[in-house]
Write a protein that holds these residues in place. Structure first.
Motif, PDB file in Angstrom:
ATOM      1  N   ALA A 287       0.822  -1.217   0.000  1.00 41.78           N
ATOM      2  CA  ALA A 287       0.000   0.000   0.000  1.00 41.78           C
ATOM      3  C   ALA A 287       0.851   1.260   0.000  1.00 41.78           C
ATOM      4  CB  ALA A 287      -0.922  -0.001   1.203  1.00 41.78           C
ATOM      5  N   GLY A 288       2.143   1.120   0.213  1.00 42.47           N
ATOM      6  CA  GLY A 288       3.027   2.279   0.185  1.00 42.47           C
ATOM      7  C   GLY A 288       3.411   2.759   1.571  1.00 42.47           C
ATOM      8  N   PRO A 289       4.448   3.595   1.646  1.00 46.12           N
ATOM      9  CA  PRO A 289       4.955   4.048   2.951  1.00 46.12           C
ATOM     10  C   PRO A 289       3.948   4.876   3.743  1.00 46.12           C
ATOM     11  CG  PRO A 289       6.033   5.213   1.142  1.00 46.12           C
ATOM     12  CD  PRO A 289       5.258   4.098   0.540  1.00 46.12           C
ATOM     13  N   HIS A 290       3.109   5.631   3.061  1.00 51.80           N
ATOM     14  CA  HIS A 290       2.128   6.434   3.789  1.00 51.80           C
ATOM     15  C   HIS A 290       1.149   5.553   4.559  1.00 51.80           C
ATOM     16  CE1 HIS A 290       3.659   9.554   1.084  1.00 51.80           C
ATOM     17  NE2 HIS A 290       3.158  10.441   1.927  1.00 51.80           N
ATOM     18  N   ALA A 291       0.743   4.463   3.945  1.00 48.53           N
ATOM     19  CA  ALA A 291      -0.149   3.528   4.633  1.00 48.53           C
ATOM     20  C   ALA A 291       0.565   2.894   5.827  1.00 48.53           C
ATOM     21  CB  ALA A 291      -0.626   2.451   3.671  1.00 48.53           C
ATOM     22  N   LEU A 292       1.856   2.605   5.669  1.00 49.03           N
ATOM     23  CA  LEU A 292       2.626   2.051   6.786  1.00 49.03           C
ATOM     24  C   LEU A 292       2.725   3.050   7.932  1.00 49.03           C
ATOM     25  CD1 LEU A 292       5.609   0.034   5.258  1.00 49.03           C
ATOM     26  CD2 LEU A 292       3.900  -0.781   6.889  1.00 49.03           C
ATOM     27  N   LEU A 293       2.929   4.323   7.585  1.00 49.71           N
ATOM     28  CA  LEU A 293       2.988   5.352   8.624  1.00 49.71           C
ATOM     29  C   LEU A 293       1.663   5.442   9.372  1.00 49.71           C
ATOM     30  CD1 LEU A 293       4.930   8.247   6.815  1.00 49.71           C
ATOM     31  CD2 LEU A 293       5.801   6.702   8.573  1.00 49.71           C
ATOM     32  N   ALA A 294       0.553   5.397   8.632  1.00 45.99           N
ATOM     33  CA  ALA A 294      -0.763   5.453   9.269  1.00 45.99           C
ATOM     34  C   ALA A 294      -0.973   4.240  10.170  1.00 45.99           C
ATOM     35  CB  ALA A 294      -1.857   5.531   8.208  1.00 45.99           C
ATOM     36  N   CYS A 295      -0.531   3.084   9.706  1.00 46.78           N
ATOM     37  CA  CYS A 295      -0.675   1.870  10.499  1.00 46.78           C
ATOM     38  C   CYS A 295       0.156   1.957  11.781  1.00 46.78           C
ATOM     39  CB  CYS A 295      -0.245   0.669   9.673  1.00 46.78           C
ATOM     40  SG  CYS A 295      -0.368  -0.901  10.558  1.00 46.78           S
ATOM     41  N   LEU A 296       1.384   2.457  11.669  1.00 52.66           N
ATOM     42  CA  LEU A 296       2.241   2.638  12.847  1.00 52.66           C
ATOM     43  C   LEU A 296       1.606   3.597  13.843  1.00 52.66           C
ATOM     44  CD1 LEU A 296       5.960   2.865  11.635  1.00 52.66           C
ATOM     45  CD2 LEU A 296       5.029   1.306  13.363  1.00 52.66           C
TER      46      LEU A 296
END
Length: 609
Positions: free
Chosen positions: A502-511
């Motif tokens: 999903a991309g780094p932005h999705a990872l940031l939101a998940c974190l």
């Protein structure tokens, strides 16, 4: 998943469960963890205790001392007084100024301490403006939490994440790395609370009666002081000029008891608590207690060369940080019984003025210096808080019956406020410049405050929240144990497997969400200890910069808006704000999602992936 990892996860789950039920205390749980982890053989005793030498732990302790210096010198309370004056009668202006003031002060000292300072201020303003405390207490708490997003030293999670970056061989965050994001979130928070306060209700709800505690005003009324208080200015040609109080005998001859002296000194006004040696000068304003209001009519003012000035409010209220009152009783074996106040030389002996005497529950009128003290009498004494405290040690002759509620707000080193600001400036300047490590900058700031007596060693040790430090030290070994057993690698691979495409932005939101949810159950500091290594390792696996991932964890750790138990700040305002659990959920959850959205947009822009 190997046996060692299962063992560490079981210990971690046990600690989290104990944190949730808060039995035993969190610091006790942390100590148990420090003992248990080496017994598993996964980490050594030295590794389990390494947190005690961690620079971040020492830095956090030093910041508690810096914050205490700001309280002891009255800087925090003066900010509260400024808020009262500036807000006027506008609730909107009050809310904006309140959130700005709390966030600004909380950026350099404990947000919990700042909120505790402002709670009585906000309650008094709400009562005066006839506004429900519900509309102000939650903005106060949210501003305290947002203050943790403004500077590196604003909250322990920021320093935990910074320390984890350094441990990974990277440069940490600078002092103002958080500021652009924090300022945007603060602006969002103010706008949000201006709208959300409508959800909190507008009616003033009755509160359960609390245990009554006398205030300065109550004590003054009990002894009929307001009708006898005056302000008198010494004019040119006055026989009082250049004379010491003991030489003038104003109390015995004129019934004028000088309590304190206002004196203009360069650009500020000084308050001098009157003693027998206090020398008077032309232009001084005397704060006096009259034996009778009729004294002015007898020509005493003209004879003494003084003029009466307007007194809008009690000077005990105006100078409550410096000038105090206390009610004392005389025990049956007191050596003072049968003597007059004049014979005692009360002012010269105890550095306090007797401004009232009650006998059989009635305040006595007239000149008190010639009144013989009897068993059962209670005295009202006025003077500096330091000498009132000292009176408590004279148990044979005095029994201190009550100290007013204002004593909690006393700044014992108010005259040292400029030096406290100097110590703060030294710390911030060194941190911003990077000339020395942050921990040394904070310690130098403490030394400056100590050198100029803004703090003393006893108050410094008492100001440190040892429970927080032990909690950090106890949780740090878990991060190492999880790394050694592959737990962090497993968490990272799980995150990337679920959201990597999903991309780094999705990872940031998940974190962000994961950190915020964990923070609902354990302290934000412990959450940062656990999530910072996961964030940095995730960035490493993706080949991305670790800074946006670390920043997201730090911001999410401070985003404890969703429940009243997710942060001590929220818990503090729960009672005064008359809130229910659902109030925080209704207001806090949408705001947390907004903060996440702003963070995920701004962080990659300021810290490129």
């Amino acid at each position: 998943m190997n046996f060692d990892l299962l063992l560490v996860l079981a210990l971690l789950a046990t600690c989290v469960g104990l944190f949730v039920i808060n039995k035993p205390r969190m610091d006790v749980v942390a100590v148990l963890a420090m003992v248990a982890l080496p017994l598993t053989g996964i980490i050594s005793v030295n590794e389990a205790l390494a947190g005690f030498s961690d620079p971040s732990v020492v830095l956090i302790a030093a910041l508690f001392v810096i914050g205490n210096g700001l309280v002891r010198t009255g800087i925090a309370y003066r900010l509260g007084n400024w808020l009262v004056r500036s807000a006027g009668s506008s609730e909107t202006r009050l809310l904006i100024l309140l959130m700005l003031a709390v966030a600004g002060l909380g950026s350099v000292m404990s947000s919990t301490g700042v909120v505790a300072i402002f709670i009585p201020v906000v309650l008094s303003i709400a009562a005066r403006m006839e506004v429900s405390p519900r509309r102000l207490m939650m903005p106060l708490a949210f501003a305290g939490l947002i203050s943790g997003m403004l500077t590196l030293v604003a909250t322990p999670p920021n320093m935990v994440v910074h320390s984890e970056l350094r441990r990974a061989g990277l440069d940490g965050f600078s002092f103002f790395s958080f500021a652009p994001i924090g300022m945007a979130i603060l602006a969002l928070g103010i706008a949000y609370m201006l709208l959300a306060r409508r959800w909190l209700g507008s009616d003033i709800e009755p509160t359960a009666p609390a245990e009554p505690r006398d205030t300065l005003s109550v004590l003054a009324q009990r002894y009929r002081l307001p009708e006898r208080e005056r302000r008198l200015r010494i004019l040119h040609g006055s026989p009082l000029a250049n004379q010491a109080l003991d030489e003038l005998k104003l109390r015995s001859q004129y019934g004028i008891n000088v309590i304190a002296v206002e004196r203009q000194h360069k650009f500020r006004k000084l308050l001098i608590i009157a003693t027998g040696n206090t020398e008077l000068f032309v232009g001084d304003v005397l704060l006096v207690d009259l034996a009778s209001p009729a004294i002015a009519l007898l020509g005493a003012y003209q004879e003494l060369g003084v003029e009466s000035l307007q007194l809008n409010d009690s000077y005990y209220g105006d100078y409550s940080n410096e000038l105090g009152l206390a009610e004392v009783a005389l025990p049956p074996d007191s050596r003072l019984l049968g003597k007059t106040i004049q014979q005692l030389g009360f002012r010269s002996t105890y550095k306090l003025n007797v401004v009232g005497v009650r006998r059989q529950h009635e305040a006595l009128d007239g000149v008190l210096v010639d009144e013989k003290l009897k068993p059962g009498d209670t005295l009202l004494v006025a003077g500096s808080w330091k000498h009132i405290h000292r009176l408590q040690g004279l148990s044979r002759d005095f029994l201190v019956l009550s100290l007013p509620a204002e004593i909690d707000d006393v700044a014992p080193a108010a005259s040292r406020a400029p030096f406290a600001l100097l110590g703060l400036a030294v710390m911030v300047g060194l941190m911003v410049s990077g000339l020395v490590p942050n921990v040394l900058a904070a310690l130098l700031g403490c030394l400056v405050m100590g050198l100029f007596r803004c703090i003393d060693m006893d108050s410094a040790y008492k100001s440190i929240h040892w429970q927080s430090l032990v909690l950090i030290v106890g949780m740090l070994p878990f991060a190492l144990a999880l790394e050694k057993t592959g737990g962090i690698a497993l968490a990272v691979s799980g995150l990337i497997g679920l959201f990597g495409d999903a991309g780094p932005h999705a990872l940031l939101a998940c974190l962000f969400l994961l950190t915020a949810v964990i923070g609902l159950f354990i302290s934000n500091t412990a959450t940062a200890v656990l999530m910072a290594p996961v964030a940095i390792s995730t960035a490493s696996q993706l080949g991305a910069s670790p800074y946006p991932f670390a920043m997201i964890v730090a911001l999410a750790a401070s985003a404890a808006f969703m429940t009243p138990i997710s942060s001590p700040v929220n818990t503090l305002v729960l009672g005064p704000g008359q809130y229910r659990f659902g109030d925080f959920v209704r207001v806090g959850v949408p705001f947390t999602l907004l903060v996440m959205l702003v963070s995920v947009m701004l962080v990659p822009w300021l810290f490129p992936l």
